[in-house]
Design a protein around this motif. Sequence first.
Motif, PDB file in Angstrom:
ATOM      1  N   SER A 262      35.280  44.055 -48.765  1.00  0.00           N
ATOM      2  CA  SER A 262      33.839  44.277 -48.962  1.00  0.00           C
ATOM      3  C   SER A 262      33.097  43.027 -49.441  1.00  0.00           C
ATOM      4  O   SER A 262      31.944  43.129 -49.868  1.00  0.00           O
ATOM      5  CB  SER A 262      33.623  45.444 -49.931  1.00  0.00           C
ATOM      6  N   LEU A 263      33.719  41.862 -49.358  1.00  0.00           N
ATOM      7  CA  LEU A 263      32.965  40.636 -49.700  1.00  0.00           C
ATOM      8  C   LEU A 263      31.787  40.521 -48.722  1.00  0.00           C
ATOM      9  O   LEU A 263      31.983  40.671 -47.508  1.00  0.00           O
ATOM     10  CB  LEU A 263      33.859  39.390 -49.575  1.00  0.00           C
ATOM     11  N   PRO A 264      30.577  40.254 -49.211  1.00  0.00           N
ATOM     12  CA  PRO A 264      29.401  40.288 -48.315  1.00  0.00           C
ATOM     13  C   PRO A 264      29.241  39.012 -47.481  1.00  0.00           C
ATOM     14  O   PRO A 264      28.224  38.325 -47.554  1.00  0.00           O
ATOM     15  CB  PRO A 264      28.240  40.454 -49.311  1.00  0.00           C
ATOM     16  N   ILE A 265      30.255  38.716 -46.674  1.00  0.00           N
ATOM     17  CA  ILE A 265      30.224  37.463 -45.892  1.00  0.00           C
ATOM     18  C   ILE A 265      29.034  37.433 -44.919  1.00  0.00           C
ATOM     19  O   ILE A 265      28.321  36.443 -44.827  1.00  0.00           O
ATOM     20  CB  ILE A 265      31.564  37.258 -45.134  1.00  0.00           C
ATOM     21  N   LYS A 266      28.821  38.582 -44.240  1.00  0.00           N
ATOM     22  CA  LYS A 266      27.707  38.638 -43.259  1.00  0.00           C
ATOM     23  C   LYS A 266      26.385  38.346 -43.944  1.00  0.00           C
ATOM     24  O   LYS A 266      25.570  37.569 -43.452  1.00  0.00           O
ATOM     25  CB  LYS A 266      27.616  40.070 -42.693  1.00  0.00           C
ATOM     26  N   GLN A 267      26.179  38.976 -45.106  1.00  0.00           N
ATOM     27  CA  GLN A 267      24.897  38.832 -45.816  1.00  0.00           C
ATOM     28  C   GLN A 267      24.726  37.443 -46.423  1.00  0.00           C
ATOM     29  O   GLN A 267      23.616  37.018 -46.700  1.00  0.00           O
ATOM     30  CB  GLN A 267      24.772  39.877 -46.922  1.00  0.00           C
ATOM     31  N   LEU A 268      25.837  36.750 -46.646  1.00  0.00           N
ATOM     32  CA  LEU A 268      25.732  35.395 -47.214  1.00  0.00           C
ATOM     33  C   LEU A 268      25.521  34.345 -46.123  1.00  0.00           C
ATOM     34  O   LEU A 268      25.168  33.205 -46.387  1.00  0.00           O
ATOM     35  CB  LEU A 268      27.013  35.053 -48.001  1.00  0.00           C
ATOM     36  N   THR A 269      25.770  34.758 -44.873  1.00  0.00           N
ATOM     37  CA  THR A 269      25.701  33.812 -43.747  1.00  0.00           C
ATOM     38  C   THR A 269      24.262  33.404 -43.418  1.00  0.00           C
ATOM     39  O   THR A 269      23.361  34.235 -43.394  1.00  0.00           O
ATOM     40  CB  THR A 269      26.366  34.456 -42.505  1.00  0.00           C
ATOM     41  N   HIS A 270      24.086  32.132 -43.149  1.00  0.00           N
ATOM     42  CA  HIS A 270      22.792  31.585 -42.731  1.00  0.00           C
ATOM     43  C   HIS A 270      22.432  32.132 -41.345  1.00  0.00           C
ATOM     44  O   HIS A 270      23.333  32.422 -40.552  1.00  0.00           O
ATOM     45  CB  HIS A 270      22.898  30.051 -42.688  1.00  0.00           C
ATOM     46  N   THR A 271      21.133  32.229 -41.056  1.00  0.00           N
ATOM     47  CA  THR A 271      20.678  32.716 -39.736  1.00  0.00           C
ATOM     48  C   THR A 271      21.412  32.010 -38.594  1.00  0.00           C
ATOM     49  O   THR A 271      21.710  32.617 -37.568  1.00  0.00           O
ATOM     50  CB  THR A 271      19.165  32.394 -39.535  1.00  0.00           C
ATOM     51  N   GLU A 272      21.672  30.713 -38.780  1.00  0.00           N
ATOM     52  CA  GLU A 272      22.298  29.947 -37.692  1.00  0.00           C
ATOM     53  C   GLU A 272      23.822  30.019 -37.688  1.00  0.00           C
ATOM     54  O   GLU A 272      24.487  29.307 -36.936  1.00  0.00           O
ATOM     55  CB  GLU A 272      21.862  28.485 -37.782  1.00  0.00           C
ATOM     56  N   GLY A 273      24.375  30.855 -38.561  1.00  0.00           N
ATOM     57  CA  GLY A 273      25.823  31.039 -38.596  1.00  0.00           C
ATOM     58  C   GLY A 273      26.494  30.230 -39.699  1.00  0.00           C
ATOM     59  O   GLY A 273      25.862  29.379 -40.336  1.00  0.00           O
ATOM     60  N   ALA A 274      27.771  30.522 -39.902  1.00  0.00           N
ATOM     61  CA  ALA A 274      28.513  29.819 -40.963  1.00  0.00           C
ATOM     62  C   ALA A 274      29.958  29.604 -40.537  1.00  0.00           C
ATOM     63  O   ALA A 274      30.528  30.399 -39.780  1.00  0.00           O
ATOM     64  CB  ALA A 274      28.491  30.642 -42.244  1.00  0.00           C
ATOM     65  N   LEU A 275      30.518  28.505 -41.041  1.00  0.00           N
ATOM     66  CA  LEU A 275      31.959  28.300 -40.919  1.00  0.00           C
ATOM     67  C   LEU A 275      32.568  28.949 -42.166  1.00  0.00           C
ATOM     68  O   LEU A 275      32.126  28.675 -43.288  1.00  0.00           O
ATOM     69  CB  LEU A 275      32.273  26.798 -40.891  1.00  0.00           C
ATOM     70  N   VAL A 276      33.540  29.831 -41.958  1.00  0.00           N
ATOM     71  CA  VAL A 276      34.198  30.496 -43.089  1.00  0.00           C
ATOM     72  C   VAL A 276      35.589  29.891 -43.220  1.00  0.00           C
ATOM     73  O   VAL A 276      36.338  29.824 -42.234  1.00  0.00           O
ATOM     74  CB  VAL A 276      34.281  32.029 -42.845  1.00  0.00           C
ATOM     75  N   ALA A 277      35.922  29.415 -44.412  1.00  0.00           N
ATOM     76  CA  ALA A 277      37.223  28.767 -44.637  1.00  0.00           C
ATOM     77  C   ALA A 277      37.951  29.538 -45.725  1.00  0.00           C
ATOM     78  O   ALA A 277      37.478  29.638 -46.857  1.00  0.00           O
ATOM     79  CB  ALA A 277      37.004  27.311 -45.057  1.00  0.00           C
ATOM     80  N   LEU A 278      39.095  30.111 -45.356  1.00  0.00           N
ATOM     81  CA  LEU A 278      39.807  31.021 -46.259  1.00  0.00           C
ATOM     82  C   LEU A 278      41.207  30.494 -46.575  1.00  0.00           C
ATOM     83  O   LEU A 278      42.024  30.299 -45.669  1.00  0.00           O
ATOM     84  CB  LEU A 278      39.915  32.394 -45.566  1.00  0.00           C
TER      85      LEU A 278
END
Length: 419
Positions: A262-278
Amino acid sequence: MEDSQKLALFRESGIYHFNDSNTVFIDPVRILNRSYIRHTVSPSTYYPRFFQTLTSTTVPSSPTKRKRKKRKRSPKALNERELIAFRRHQELRPLLVKAHECLLKSNELLDAFRTFRSEGASSYCLKEKCVGDDEQCFVELALQSPQLVLTLNLRVPVPETYKDLEDSPNVQYCEQRSILPAFNNLVVNDTEDDAVAEILNNHYIMPRESCFYMSDLGQIRNLIPAHADCGFNLIMVDPPWENASAHQKSRYPTLPNRYFLSLPIKQLTHTEGALVALWVTNREKLRSFVEKELFAAWGVSYAATFHWLKVKANGSLISDLDLFHHRPYESLILGYSPGKVKHSDNRSKFKPLKEDHVIMSIPGDYSRKPPIADLLQEYIPGIKPPRCVELFAREIMAGWVAWGNEPLHFQNSRYFVKK
Ligand code: SAM
């Protein structure tokens, strides 16, 4: 590029690129130091294991202690999950061996390691003389004193000289102090200088243009920006994965995997998208959880995996490459979060990543990850400079927002030396 030029660049940037490969060696201390104006990270506190031998004396083993007889164990057959992990390792092995060979062949770089210790030793002495701060447990403090305040000390230009900022180098500065809630509050250093946050007589150094939000996972949604175009282009996540290691348990609390869905990754993402590094450990159960459930729950599409190979100061690996439960490497799984629906064609615009990136470094304190954002720059979608956030952070980088229940941990002045 000549080896000597690459070495000069390494001394400045902390990054050494090996020829014709996606292999780099990095010195986290040099990289982090680019975030500070009036402080430097002390190598002896960043690399405690590396400096231990300088300060500790070896205790001889007691002659009365009887040596336990090693029982010979017959080799156990691997279960299904272990077999998958074994195959994954076998596939990766040639890439890691090749990367390590690059390092061992680079005599100039290995020579530079040797000077780390002498450079670090002087700052160790300085640290001993000028810092007396204690380690604070923020998780306990948040429970005992949720209303605790901090004093933020910023260095700002004196208003009368402010107008001269652009044209005069002689702008005068003054200290600006504010009292702010320590927990559940965004603390911002919007100056281009280091700031100092004071909590119960302990001092924490904040790099320029950085923020932190110290809270439990329950409050993470407060980080969600009001407008998606204020969201983040790089989202770094280093979750407190559950682990059998008793050592880890004493370092920080861990959480079951389902909490990360439930981490809010979608809601934290910028309109232009994000690189997610896990960051992930080598447990196969975890890898399949990320591949089959976690990225799907976050709406993230897999892009590639980078590998962090941990070496000692003499260039050797910290453990045998084939040691089943203590591999000398960890992985960073990368994916793209698409941003707003109207930009759904973003996916095709995201830069493809290759699977052959190896990052080598000497590891710092327990579970401390190397600062690798520079190596990701070309893959981060959207605005430049990108907006970056680290989830479950224990330190703060210039230009970043750091969130977690102890983002000030490695900002304690005990880890720094005043310039
Ligand atoms: N990236 C960090 C580094 O390089 O030093 C290490 C992060 S560590 C793997 C995970 C962090 O998550 C720890 O600081 C831990 O205290 C924090 N954490 C654990 N439970 C948490 C919770 N419920 N809410 C917020 N943070 C939590």
